[in-house]
Design an enzyme around this catalytic site. Structure first.
Site, mmCIF file in Angstrom:
data_model
loop_
_atom_site.group_PDB
_atom_site.id
_atom_site.type_symbol
_atom_site.label_atom_id
_atom_site.label_comp_id
_atom_site.label_asym_id
_atom_site.label_seq_id
_atom_site.Cartn_x
_atom_site.Cartn_y
_atom_site.Cartn_z
ATOM 1 N N LEU A 249 -16.146 11.729 5.982
ATOM 2 C CA LEU A 249 -16.071 11.734 4.513
ATOM 3 C C LEU A 249 -16.842 10.547 3.945
ATOM 4 O O LEU A 249 -16.982 9.512 4.599
ATOM 5 C CB LEU A 249 -14.613 11.686 4.040
ATOM 6 C CG LEU A 249 -13.776 10.430 4.273
ATOM 7 C CD1 LEU A 249 -14.053 9.325 3.280
ATOM 8 C CD2 LEU A 249 -12.303 10.780 4.216
ATOM 9 N N ALA A 250 -17.355 10.739 2.733
ATOM 10 C CA ALA A 250 -17.995 9.628 2.033
ATOM 11 C C ALA A 250 -17.094 9.242 0.870
ATOM 12 O O ALA A 250 -16.593 10.124 0.160
ATOM 13 C CB ALA A 250 -19.367 10.055 1.515
ATOM 14 N N CYS B 35 -18.715 0.881 6.176
ATOM 15 C CA CYS B 35 -19.049 1.575 7.421
ATOM 16 C C CYS B 35 -20.475 1.362 7.934
ATOM 17 O O CYS B 35 -20.659 1.092 9.115
ATOM 18 C CB CYS B 35 -18.796 3.067 7.257
ATOM 19 S SG CYS B 35 -17.052 3.433 7.086
ATOM 20 N N GLY C 154 -24.239 -0.362 0.825
ATOM 21 C CA GLY C 154 -23.050 -1.193 1.070
ATOM 22 C C GLY C 154 -21.987 -0.336 1.714
ATOM 23 O O GLY C 154 -22.297 0.647 2.381
ATOM 24 N N ARG D 35 0.838 -1.200 0.000
ATOM 25 C CA ARG D 35 0.000 0.000 0.000
ATOM 26 C C ARG D 35 0.879 1.258 0.000
ATOM 27 O O ARG D 35 0.607 2.220 -0.715
ATOM 28 C CB ARG D 35 -0.907 -0.006 1.233
ATOM 29 C CG ARG D 35 -2.295 0.396 0.862
ATOM 30 C CD ARG D 35 -3.305 0.176 1.930
ATOM 31 N NE ARG D 35 -4.627 0.224 1.279
ATOM 32 C CZ ARG D 35 -5.771 0.224 1.919
ATOM 33 N NH1 ARG D 35 -5.802 0.139 3.215
ATOM 34 N NH2 ARG D 35 -6.905 0.267 1.268
HETATM 35 N N1 NAD Z 1 -13.820 4.227 4.418
HETATM 36 C C1 NAD Z 1 -14.636 5.197 4.786
HETATM 37 O O1 NAD Z 1 -15.389 5.756 3.992
HETATM 38 C C2 NAD Z 1 -14.639 5.684 6.220
HETATM 39 C C3 NAD Z 1 -15.290 6.887 6.528
HETATM 40 C C4 NAD Z 1 -15.281 7.325 7.848
HETATM 41 C C5 NAD Z 1 -14.644 6.581 8.829
HETATM 42 N N2 NAD Z 1 -14.030 5.406 8.515
HETATM 43 C C6 NAD Z 1 -13.338 4.674 9.575
HETATM 44 O O2 NAD Z 1 -11.945 4.956 9.468
HETATM 45 C C7 NAD Z 1 -11.161 3.807 9.828
HETATM 46 C C8 NAD Z 1 -10.250 3.418 8.674
HETATM 47 O O3 NAD Z 1 -11.045 3.053 7.566
HETATM 48 P P1 NAD Z 1 -10.424 2.823 6.126
HETATM 49 O O4 NAD Z 1 -11.581 2.637 5.199
HETATM 50 O O5 NAD Z 1 -9.402 3.877 5.840
HETATM 51 O O6 NAD Z 1 -9.673 1.418 6.376
HETATM 52 P P2 NAD Z 1 -8.582 0.714 5.460
HETATM 53 O O7 NAD Z 1 -8.675 -0.729 5.720
HETATM 54 O O8 NAD Z 1 -8.695 1.220 4.049
HETATM 55 O O9 NAD Z 1 -7.184 1.289 6.021
HETATM 56 C C9 NAD Z 1 -6.662 0.966 7.272
HETATM 57 C C10 NAD Z 1 -5.145 0.801 7.138
HETATM 58 O O10 NAD Z 1 -4.588 0.654 8.440
HETATM 59 C C11 NAD Z 1 -3.447 -0.214 8.326
HETATM 60 N N3 NAD Z 1 -3.092 -0.716 9.647
HETATM 61 C C12 NAD Z 1 -3.776 -1.581 10.450
HETATM 62 N N4 NAD Z 1 -3.130 -1.769 11.619
HETATM 63 C C13 NAD Z 1 -1.993 -1.017 11.556
HETATM 64 C C14 NAD Z 1 -0.926 -0.791 12.454
HETATM 65 N N5 NAD Z 1 -0.915 -1.350 13.657
HETATM 66 N N6 NAD Z 1 0.080 0.025 12.067
HETATM 67 C C15 NAD Z 1 0.064 0.618 10.863
HETATM 68 N N7 NAD Z 1 -0.944 0.459 9.956
HETATM 69 C C16 NAD Z 1 -1.962 -0.355 10.308
HETATM 70 C C17 NAD Z 1 -3.942 -1.284 7.369
HETATM 71 O O11 NAD Z 1 -2.850 -1.987 6.791
HETATM 72 C C18 NAD Z 1 -4.742 -0.455 6.348
HETATM 73 O O12 NAD Z 1 -3.957 -0.067 5.238
HETATM 74 C C19 NAD Z 1 -12.172 2.732 10.211
HETATM 75 O O13 NAD Z 1 -12.363 2.773 11.598
HETATM 76 C C20 NAD Z 1 -13.456 3.171 9.498
HETATM 77 O O14 NAD Z 1 -14.596 2.720 10.160
HETATM 78 C C21 NAD Z 1 -14.009 4.955 7.227
#
Ligand code: NAD
Length: 458
Positions: A162-163, A275, A272, A41
């Site tokens: 964010l969406a 979240c 879907g 990544r």
């Molecule tokens: N995707 C969305 O639209 C969205 C919107 C609002 C909030 N969120 C929240 O934000 C958070 C992240 O979501 P996302 O969609 O970005 O997830 P994601 O899976 O795309 O990214 C998370 C990243 O964290 C990394 N990671 C995990 N443990 C780690 C560690 N110990 N050290 C370093 N890196 C580590 C993973 O390898 C991954 O790349 C979640 O809690 C989600 O609920 C997501």
């Protein structure tokens, strides 16, 4: 170059990457580093092929990367250098043990707390960006208190709203930014530091400060309300299909009431994304844990209606196609959970594809951003799947088109040309109600929208 502040984000995903890119653009005097344990990544973030697709993301990363935005796998040193650490790691639904299928799996998030105490030499502000169940900052604080140098870490909650698909726009022009802190002197001081970051571009009146627990719970509640509107209109769509009422007309009539508003009232085959389901399950789990059975049941129905809607959609397809799709080619238009993203987590398209494959249909899936994820999602069961970037080619010799993602491009295809190349009778199932149904019917299609009378030539 000497930077004003050293900010780190742990987790380079859909939230960490775009959020930090925007902070880097808006705060050129800060040094922003984004780290992840996933080397591929980070490599992708440092290349011309970013690991996620978002409109304008490439442009902003292009302007800031190597200037004040850096992507790295060096978690240890990055923690050491940072003054403020955003934690934006994944918090998926637990798949094992107590709370499986309901509670958040907090292992990744907790690991970051240990990484922080192991590698810190100074006090820091820790910002929860990940979505967490209420009162989880407390767990983080308890771990951080064990720091060997007795360092003080102030934990702040700053949930992300964010969406996907409009992440950059949402980050640049947010409806609000929420910052929760302890109402202590050090808590309020730390909150001001985070307010200062966003105040570079967000008007002050849009930056809301609350106590820590209100901030955590607000995020779950916001997603639950949004999903609840979708399930509400989808439940009405089922009633429309039985009564010849039109769900779009109802959504318009209802949505013009200023107390209700028009957004999130489009009937579809269901919501879907990573979240909505996860966050509602979390809310349900917390409510049950506190003995609030009625509250838990109420929110759980939002998910049940969503599952019902997806299942109903597939059943309608099979029923309309004379109760069998065995060996029939079906073109699936879209696969991403929504338009303008390649993300397929919890995508209704994935559900539809799997169900139709179980019914032994042959699928040709077309999506401009999500085909790589579709291949991963259907690995092991895609012997009868063709992945096709061109929707026109995907529909050649197909008996049906099933629209599962609301990509703009699907609205403007030459459906006369497509119809000519399809098997007859030709069906269209519009799971997003985005097509011109009357026009398609005139071309010769049998058209099945959501929550409206079907238009058939039989
Ligand atoms: N995707 C969305 O639209 C969205 C919107 C609002 C909030 N969120 C929240 O934000 C958070 C992240 O979501 P996302 O969609 O970005 O997830 P994601 O899976 O795309 O990214 C998370 C990243 O964290 C990394 N990671 C995990 N443990 C780690 C560690 N110990 N050290 C370093 N890196 C580590 C993973 O390898 C991954 O790349 C979640 O809690 C989600 O609920 C997501």
């Amino acid at each position: 170059m000497n930077f004003g502040k050293n900010i780190l984000c742990i987790g380079a995903g859909y939230v960490g990457g775009p959020t930090m890119a925007v902070i880097a653009m808006k705060c050129p005097e800060y040094k922003i580093t984004v780290v992840d344990t996933n080397e591929d990544r980070i490599k992708a973030w440092n290349s011309n092929h970013l690991p996620i697709f978002e409109p304008r993301l490439e442009e902003i990363v292009g302007q800031t990367r190597g200037v004040n935005l850096f992507f790295s796998t060096d978690i240890k040193n990055s923690i050491k250098e940072a003054e403020i650490i955003f934690v934006s790691v994944n918090t998926p639904t637990k798949t094992f043990g107590y709370g499986a299928g309901m509670a958040s799996d907090l292992q990744y998030w907790e690991k970051t707390a240990y990484q922080i105490i192991e590698n810190s030499e100074d006090p820091k502000i820790i910002v929860e960006k990940s979505t967490l169940p209420v009162k989880k900052a407390q767990a983080m604080e308890r771990i951080l208190k064990e720091s060997k140098n007795h360092l003080h870490f102030e934990v702040i909650s700053n949930p992300e709203f964010l969406a996907e698909g409009s992440a950059i726009r949402d980050l640049i022009e947010p409806d609000r930014v929420l910052i929760g802190s302890h109402q202590t002197e050090s808590g309020l001081k730390a909150a001001i530091e985070i307010v200062d970051i966003y105040a570079h571009w967000v008007p002050r009146e849009k930056i809301i400060t609350t106590n820590l627990w209100s901030s955590e719970l607000s995020k779950l509640v916001a997603n639950a309300f949004l999903a609840q509107r979708i399930s509400s209109i989808n439940s009405v769509s089922a009633l429309c299909e039985k009564t010849e009422a039109d769900v779009s007309e109802i959504a318009y009539a209802v949505g013009t009431d200023s107390r209700i508003g028009s957004k999130f009232l489009n009937a579809s085959l269901g919501f879907g994304g990573s979240c909505f389901k996860k966050d509602i399950l979390n809310l349900v789990y917390i409510a049950r844990n506190y003995g609030l059975t009625e509250v838990a049941d109420y929110w759980e129905m939002v998910i049940k209606i969503n599952e019902y809607q997806q299942e109903r959609f597939v059943r309608n397809i099979i029923k309309a196609m004379f109760n069998t799709v065995v060996d029939k080619k079906i073109a699936i238009f879209g696969f991403a959970f929504k338009a303008n993203t390649g993300d397929t987590r919890e995508s209704p398209g994935k559900y539809v594809a799997k169900k139709l494959l179980e019914e032994r249909a042959i699928l040709s899936i077309t999506d401009s951003q999500a085909l790589d994820n579709a291949r991963l999602d259907l690995a092991g069961m895609d012997g009868n799947v063709i992945y096709e970037t061109d929707p026109f080619k995907a529909a050649i010799d197909a008996s049906a088109i099933v629209v599962v993602t609301e990509w703009e491009i699907f609205k403007y295809l030459d459906y006369e040309r497509i119809f000519e190349k399809m098997k007859k009778p030709a069906f269209i199932f519009d799971g997003r109600n985005i097509l011109n149904h009357q026009q398609l019917f005139k071309i010769g299609f049998n058209v099945y929208p959501i929550g409206k009378p079907s238009l058939t030539h039989f």
